[in-house]
Design an enzyme around this catalytic site. Structure first.
Site, PDB file in Angstrom:
ATOM      1  N   LYS A 225      43.353 -29.308 -12.024  1.00  0.00           N
ATOM      2  CA  LYS A 225      43.514 -30.709 -12.400  1.00  0.00           C
ATOM      3  C   LYS A 225      44.591 -30.892 -13.467  1.00  0.00           C
ATOM      4  CE  LYS A 225      39.057 -32.658 -11.036  1.00  0.00           C
ATOM      5  NZ  LYS A 225      37.817 -33.324 -11.481  1.00  0.00           N
ATOM      6  N   ARG A 259      33.025 -26.323  -8.900  1.00  0.00           N
ATOM      7  CA  ARG A 259      33.652 -26.933  -7.723  1.00  0.00           C
ATOM      8  C   ARG A 259      35.133 -26.574  -7.761  1.00  0.00           C
ATOM      9  NH1 ARG A 259      36.378 -31.679  -6.357  1.00  0.00           N
ATOM     10  NH2 ARG A 259      35.933 -32.494  -4.267  1.00  0.00           N
TER      11      ARG A 259
END
Length: 280
Positions: A225, A259
């Protein structure tokens, strides 16, 4: 992490160690281009890689939730999921699968018709008033993530006094609401990267262990991210080392589920025991 259990397909499954959730993107515009499965063959290859890498779960998404993403019709999301799930189940018929959606109708179809086992809602029920009741009727595990606003405008909603305290409070309210509806299998996700600035993401990570107060499985999703590649002046493609570092920290501070785009590195990270400081 605390040991946890989930009721999947009517069976109680126990987990006594951190687990890995592989990301399967059925979208043409996910922020990390290498994660996009553009064809049936791509899906099958990605699923096989995740299974071989040690995935405990697979999270299937057909609606991109990157900042400023395009809104798509419900039916298009369902159609993408249908094609993807058929390919996925041809490779991994038994692995638990969650659907990454904030739409109640998509969740209902995914569980009742497409073979999905769990619902992963980035809005924690905020974007569809029917979602929580739908999950209660479906009686499947529900992942509630913290986000403010929508995927299109979430970065305009980053005003917090104390980001950790407010995220914890907002998740706690939703856990209570779900309990009243009879939803017993709840997983919490602080929502790294969603309606949080770079600094707020790291503030949240520094205080990750406070989420253990909710006594629920904690999912951490920081894979490649912007909190990594913006900090390092890099790109999503170059962000695997930073992802591994933060995942290792998350495991040591209470994460139950990682995740990730890269399953094998996450599985290997879990297998390495934490290094404790020496005693003097």
């Amino acid at each position: 992490m605390r040991p946890f259990s989930l009721r999947i397909r009517g069976k109680l499954v126990e987990y006594d160690h951190p687990t890995v959730m592989g990301i399967l993107n059925l979208t043409p515009d996910s922020f990390y281009s290498d994660s996009r499965a553009r064809s049936v063959e791509d899906v099958m290859r990605r699923v096989q890689e995740m299974v071989d890498g040690g995935a405990d779960f697979i999270d299937v998404g057909a609606y991109s939730t990157r900042p400023g993403c395009e809104d798509i019709p419900v039916q298009e999301e369902i159609d993408r999921l249908g094609q993807g799930m058929e390919a996925l189940r041809s490779i991994a018929p038994d692995i638990p699968v969650s659907v990454d959606t904030f739409r109640a109708e998509v969740a209902r179809v995914a569980v009742t018709q497409l073979g999905v086992d769990m619902v992963n809602d980035i809005s924690g029920g905020d974007l569809d008033p029917e979602m929580m009741e739908t999950v209660a009727k479906l009686q499947v595990p529900y992942i509630i993530m913290h986000m403010r606003g929508t995927p299109q405008d979430m970065m305009q909603h980053c005003q917090y006094g104390d980001v950790t305290a407010e995220v914890l409070q907002e998740l706690s309210r939703k856990v209570t609401a779900l309990s009243l509806l009879g939803v017993n299998d709840v997983i919490i996700d602080p929502g790294f990267g969603f309606s949080k600035t770079l600094e707020q993401n790291y503030e949240l990570m520094r205080h990750l262990s406070v989420f253990e107060e909710l006594h629920l499985p904690l999912l951490v999703g920081i894979s490649r991210k912007s909190m990594i590649f913006r900090l390092l002046d890099s790109t999503p493609a170059d962000s695997l080392p930073g992802t591994i570092a933060l995942n290792a920290y998350a495991i040591q501070h209470g994460a139950s589920i990682l995740r990730v785009h890269d399953v094998r590195p996450a599985s290997d990270t879990i297998k390495i025991p934490p290094i404790l400081p020496p005693k003097f």
